[in-house]
Design an enzyme around this catalytic site. Sequence first.
Site, PDB file in Angstrom:
ATOM      1  N   CYS A   1     -62.480 -97.677  -4.393  1.00  0.00           N
ATOM      2  CA  CYS A   1     -62.283 -97.307  -2.533  1.00  0.00           C
ATOM      3  C   CYS A   1     -61.578 -97.924  -2.270  1.00  0.00           C
ATOM      4  O   CYS A   1     -60.781 -98.041  -3.067  1.00  0.00           O
ATOM      5  CB  CYS A   1     -63.303 -98.564  -1.843  1.00  0.00           C
ATOM      6  SG  CYS A   1     -65.352 -99.000  -2.498  1.00  0.00           S
TER       7      CYS A   1
ATOM      8  N   ARG B   1     -59.579 -91.974  -2.578  1.00  0.00           N
ATOM      9  CA  ARG B   1     -59.921 -92.826  -3.272  1.00  0.00           C
ATOM     10  C   ARG B   1     -61.483 -92.858  -2.667  1.00  0.00           C
ATOM     11  O   ARG B   1     -62.572 -93.964  -3.319  1.00  0.00           O
ATOM     12  CB  ARG B   1     -58.830 -94.313  -2.835  1.00  0.00           C
ATOM     13  CG  ARG B   1     -57.968 -94.510  -3.060  1.00  0.00           C
ATOM     14  CD  ARG B   1     -57.273 -94.932  -3.031  1.00  0.00           C
ATOM     15  NE  ARG B   1     -58.012 -96.656  -3.793  1.00  0.00           N
ATOM     16  CZ  ARG B   1     -57.743 -96.948  -5.215  1.00  0.00           C
ATOM     17  NH1 ARG B   1     -56.464 -96.246  -5.930  1.00  0.00           N
ATOM     18  NH2 ARG B   1     -58.063 -97.638  -6.290  1.00  0.00           N
TER      19      ARG B   1
ATOM     20  N   TRP C   1     -66.650 -95.607  -1.223  1.00  0.00           N
ATOM     21  CA  TRP C   1     -67.056 -94.473  -2.390  1.00  0.00           C
ATOM     22  C   TRP C   1     -68.385 -95.912  -2.661  1.00  0.00           C
ATOM     23  O   TRP C   1     -68.389 -96.735  -3.231  1.00  0.00           O
ATOM     24  CB  TRP C   1     -65.785 -94.365  -3.137  1.00  0.00           C
ATOM     25  CG  TRP C   1     -67.339 -92.804  -4.079  1.00  0.00           C
ATOM     26  CD1 TRP C   1     -66.671 -92.018  -3.576  1.00  0.00           C
ATOM     27  CD2 TRP C   1     -67.445 -93.581  -5.371  1.00  0.00           C
ATOM     28  NE1 TRP C   1     -67.238 -91.356  -5.163  1.00  0.00           N
ATOM     29  CE2 TRP C   1     -68.034 -91.963  -5.926  1.00  0.00           C
ATOM     30  CE3 TRP C   1     -68.142 -94.621  -5.778  1.00  0.00           C
ATOM     31  CZ2 TRP C   1     -68.152 -91.563  -7.242  1.00  0.00           C
ATOM     32  CZ3 TRP C   1     -69.041 -94.389  -7.356  1.00  0.00           C
ATOM     33  CH2 TRP C   1     -68.712 -93.454  -7.911  1.00  0.00           C
TER      34      TRP C   1
ATOM     35  N   ASN D   1     -63.027-103.581  -3.100  1.00  0.00           N
ATOM     36  CA  ASN D   1     -62.893-102.608  -3.813  1.00  0.00           C
ATOM     37  C   ASN D   1     -63.280-102.702  -5.417  1.00  0.00           C
ATOM     38  O   ASN D   1     -62.600-103.834  -6.329  1.00  0.00           O
ATOM     39  CB  ASN D   1     -61.259-101.601  -3.992  1.00  0.00           C
ATOM     40  CG  ASN D   1     -61.431-100.397  -5.665  1.00  0.00           C
ATOM     41  OD1 ASN D   1     -62.679-100.110  -5.609  1.00  0.00           O
ATOM     42  ND2 ASN D   1     -60.406-100.629  -6.082  1.00  0.00           N
ATOM     43  N   GLY D   2     -63.979-102.367  -6.078  1.00  0.00           N
ATOM     44  CA  GLY D   2     -64.961-103.159  -7.393  1.00  0.00           C
ATOM     45  C   GLY D   2     -66.078-102.919  -6.849  1.00  0.00           C
ATOM     46  O   GLY D   2     -67.170-102.456  -6.772  1.00  0.00           O
TER      47      GLY D   2
ATOM     48  N   GLU E   1     -62.817 -77.440 -19.029  1.00  0.00           N
ATOM     49  CA  GLU E   1     -61.884 -77.983 -17.543  1.00  0.00           C
ATOM     50  C   GLU E   1     -62.439 -76.652 -16.386  1.00  0.00           C
ATOM     51  O   GLU E   1     -62.742 -77.631 -15.714  1.00  0.00           O
ATOM     52  CB  GLU E   1     -60.734 -78.145 -17.413  1.00  0.00           C
ATOM     53  CG  GLU E   1     -59.570 -78.523 -16.962  1.00  0.00           C
ATOM     54  CD  GLU E   1     -59.744 -79.654 -16.376  1.00  0.00           C
ATOM     55  OE1 GLU E   1     -60.579 -80.206 -16.745  1.00  0.00           O
ATOM     56  OE2 GLU E   1     -59.409 -80.063 -14.957  1.00  0.00           O
TER      57      GLU E   1
ATOM     58  N   LYS F   1     -64.566 -78.436 -13.106  1.00  0.00           N
ATOM     59  CA  LYS F   1     -63.487 -77.735 -11.792  1.00  0.00           C
ATOM     60  C   LYS F   1     -64.428 -76.954 -10.991  1.00  0.00           C
ATOM     61  O   LYS F   1     -64.796 -77.792  -9.846  1.00  0.00           O
ATOM     62  CB  LYS F   1     -61.879 -76.871 -12.124  1.00  0.00           C
ATOM     63  CG  LYS F   1     -61.165 -77.344 -12.730  1.00  0.00           C
ATOM     64  CD  LYS F   1     -60.295 -78.340 -11.338  1.00  0.00           C
ATOM     65  CE  LYS F   1     -59.721 -79.842 -11.414  1.00  0.00           C
ATOM     66  NZ  LYS F   1     -60.173 -80.635 -12.732  1.00  0.00           N
TER      67      LYS F   1
ATOM     68  N   GLU G   1     -66.641 -79.994  -9.759  1.00  0.00           N
ATOM     69  CA  GLU G   1     -66.721 -80.789  -8.383  1.00  0.00           C
ATOM     70  C   GLU G   1     -66.359 -80.265  -7.661  1.00  0.00           C
ATOM     71  O   GLU G   1     -66.649 -80.663  -5.769  1.00  0.00           O
ATOM     72  CB  GLU G   1     -65.309 -81.624  -9.055  1.00  0.00           C
ATOM     73  CG  GLU G   1     -64.222 -81.207  -9.516  1.00  0.00           C
ATOM     74  CD  GLU G   1     -63.201 -81.430  -9.784  1.00  0.00           C
ATOM     75  OE1 GLU G   1     -63.073 -83.061 -10.203  1.00  0.00           O
ATOM     76  OE2 GLU G   1     -62.113 -81.091 -10.614  1.00  0.00           O
TER      77      GLU G   1
ATOM     78  N   HIS H   1     -76.709 -71.269 -30.596  1.00  0.00           N
ATOM     79  CA  HIS H   1     -77.985 -72.541 -30.913  1.00  0.00           C
ATOM     80  C   HIS H   1     -78.586 -72.543 -29.600  1.00  0.00           C
ATOM     81  O   HIS H   1     -79.029 -74.316 -30.088  1.00  0.00           O
ATOM     82  CB  HIS H   1     -77.057 -73.068 -31.737  1.00  0.00           C
ATOM     83  CG  HIS H   1     -75.783 -72.749 -32.979  1.00  0.00           C
ATOM     84  ND1 HIS H   1     -77.148 -72.423 -34.442  1.00  0.00           N
ATOM     85  CD2 HIS H   1     -75.115 -72.563 -32.968  1.00  0.00           C
ATOM     86  CE1 HIS H   1     -76.299 -71.637 -34.446  1.00  0.00           C
ATOM     87  NE2 HIS H   1     -75.431 -71.907 -34.597  1.00  0.00           N
TER      88      HIS H   1
ATOM     89  N   LYS I   1     -60.394 -89.885  -6.164  1.00  0.00           N
ATOM     90  CA  LYS I   1     -58.997 -89.777  -7.049  1.00  0.00           C
ATOM     91  C   LYS I   1     -59.052 -90.857  -8.209  1.00  0.00           C
ATOM     92  O   LYS I   1     -58.186 -90.823  -9.091  1.00  0.00           O
ATOM     93  CB  LYS I   1     -57.977 -90.241  -5.941  1.00  0.00           C
ATOM     94  CG  LYS I   1     -56.874 -89.355  -6.718  1.00  0.00           C
ATOM     95  CD  LYS I   1     -56.781 -88.234  -6.790  1.00  0.00           C
ATOM     96  CE  LYS I   1     -55.745 -87.487  -7.577  1.00  0.00           C
ATOM     97  NZ  LYS I   1     -55.677 -86.039  -8.611  1.00  0.00           N
TER      98      LYS I   1
HETATM   99  C1  F6R Z   1     -61.206 -83.955 -12.577  1.00  0.00           C
HETATM  100  C2  F6R Z   1     -60.510 -85.812 -12.072  1.00  0.00           C
HETATM  101  C3  F6R Z   1     -61.151 -86.141 -12.482  1.00  0.00           C
HETATM  102  C4  F6R Z   1     -60.237 -87.714 -13.434  1.00  0.00           C
HETATM  103  C5  F6R Z   1     -61.321 -88.707 -14.370  1.00  0.00           C
HETATM  104  C6  F6R Z   1     -59.945 -89.644 -14.961  1.00  0.00           C
HETATM  105  O1  F6R Z   1     -60.786 -83.220 -11.550  1.00  0.00           O
HETATM  106  O2  F6R Z   1     -59.788 -85.410 -11.183  1.00  0.00           O
HETATM  107  O3  F6R Z   1     -62.555 -86.115 -13.456  1.00  0.00           O
HETATM  108  O4  F6R Z   1     -59.844 -86.534 -14.625  1.00  0.00           O
HETATM  109  O5  F6R Z   1     -61.839 -89.102 -13.188  1.00  0.00           O
HETATM  110  O6  F6R Z   1     -58.693 -89.369 -14.022  1.00  0.00           O
HETATM  111  P1  F6R Z   1     -57.396 -90.603 -14.009  1.00  0.00           P
HETATM  112  O7  F6R Z   1     -56.270 -89.795 -14.758  1.00  0.00           O
HETATM  113  O8  F6R Z   1     -57.032 -90.980 -13.180  1.00  0.00           O
HETATM  114  O9  F6R Z   1     -57.657 -91.734 -14.943  1.00  0.00           O
END
Ligand code: F6R
Length: 606
Positions: free
Chosen positions: A2, A27, A74, A98-99, A478, A482, A485, A501, A601
């Site tokens: 958060c 966040r 969040w 936050n936590g 990756e 993308k 998400e 398989h 984020k």
């Molecule tokens: C995907 C994304 C997340 C972060 C993950 C790790 O687009 O943003 O999967 O990569 O939460 O975040 P960091 O790099 O900040 O440890």
Amino acid sequence: MCGIIGITSEKPVLSNIISSLKKLEYRGYDSAGIATFSDNFIDEVKCEGRVAKLEKICSKKSLKGIVGIGHVRWATHGIPNETNAHPHSSENVSVVHNGIIENSTILKKVLEKKGYKFKSQTDTEVITVLLTENLKKHKLLIAVQKTLEKLHGSYALAILFKNNQDLIVGARRGSPLAVGYGHHENFLGSDSYALKSMTNKISYLDDGDICMVKKDQVEFYNSKGKKINKKILTLSENIDDYEKGDFQTFMQKEIFEQPSTAKSCINEYVDNLRDEINIYNFPWELKSIESIILIGCGTAYHACMMAKYWLEELTSINVTIDIASEFRYKKNKFNKNNLYIFISQSGETADTFAALELCKKNKMKTLSIVNAVESSIARNSDFILPIHCGSEIGVASTKAFIGQMLVVYILALKISYLRKDISKKDYELKIKTLKKLPNLLKNTLNVESEIEEIASVFANAKGSMFLGRGFAYPIAMEGALKLKELCYVHAEGYPAGEMKHGPLALIEDGIPVVVLAPRDKYYEKTLSNMQEVISRGAKVLLISNKSKDEISSENVWKKIDVEKTSDELLPFLLTLPLQMLALHAAKNKGYDIDKPRNLAKSVTVE
Ligand code: F6R
């Protein structure tokens, strides 16, 4: 995950709290709330949804308080609604958190037995009630300490007190918190980004710290209750990072920035004049390192996967990779000749941080590859290699992924050369080729219009697959992440050779499948795997690289070529069309690209 903000000032704080909350929305953005003090009264406004809605509600009320706290949520405990939104207030205190408080259920039961009533389903309300009780028996600082002692789990807190109306108390364990210093006003915030428009002077709290923030004074106490001084850091200015410029979204801007962020990163580590990599003050003798263990989450984990391929290709070192949330709880074989590398954009990811702490506890060598150099992971590692890509605001990671891959590739090259795993000639040639990467990235961005045309097929599909082999496999993972998400469709990244398989069962008529088949040593094999899915009805988007000879493969639905470079550098170029595919598919659906659902984020909870 958060966002929290606190401001104590000599003037009304509402508008600054609202604008900080807008910055913190990356966040968490399922609910928002604010509390300020005025006329001996805590004014509280909360709502489900975005800060814009909170702002509208606040504009109809007159919140004139000169001290206040705010929160973007969040949800972890309790659905996103007005009651569960923070702050959580009693007659004496108001708390934003936050936590996660892991023992909240037990604490709640104890407090309920004493007659306390709970309004929300959150873990945070337990802090409010516990603190309210402790304030009846103890002075303020002791009451806070006694409350924190009872909590298991993680927190960053900002607390208002009815009887100390110019004070905000902050506390940190496991979740980030910074203090900002202004002129007759001081601030608390989850990160420097939230504080940057108000101050460039900040201090970070360490785990266990408590701070007492008044408009003209800030005091810090460590986990033992001892008064301490904190270093004040001056933040660098880079206003451009926080503006979208001509782009509609931060994500698109950040995708298009990649040629220049890659250039900045290369300039930091690669000598301009000679073909040489400069990593200064590397603290360990490379010969003594037997194994490298790379740890990360999400996109950063995919950078770890890429690192494994490169390190195995270029060096004789043993390499393993782990997802941080797995590593932190499993039995690990710690060895003094291991080097642990943590990859994290934010540097605040709770699982990655816990994995780092575990390694430190076991006296291991720790190196972090981060974007946020003032972050907890950066500050607690023995050595850091920043990725130098500027602030990443879009929640989905793009330019940070390119930066993470660049740093691991550069590190792999340096290690390989120093350990004499490659010759000087090869080393210099690879560096020469690397220097050309920013331009190749720039030219590869031209595929956007082709991607835009086909994105709706992925957006409207029931599911999709992303296939690759060798260096292209982590990129396939990756690409799938993308799309999941941002566009909320099922997408699976898979090694192309593994489809037979089991997963071939998923292939049915019309399912869109991305096949990454760069012209590397896996090329022919990948094309055969591609035919396996085509013959079962898949609609294949083939992504390869430019070449003189035409691809002879039949029945491909669409084909896109990235620029031509060495096999080792192709993963960088293959990444761009996949980022664009997710962006345009989400745009097609009308989704919020910079703030996709259920993601934040900085994931500062377990
Ligand atoms: C995907 C994304 C997340 C972060 C993950 C790790 O687009 O943003 O999967 O990569 O939460 O975040 P960091 O790099 O900040 O440890």
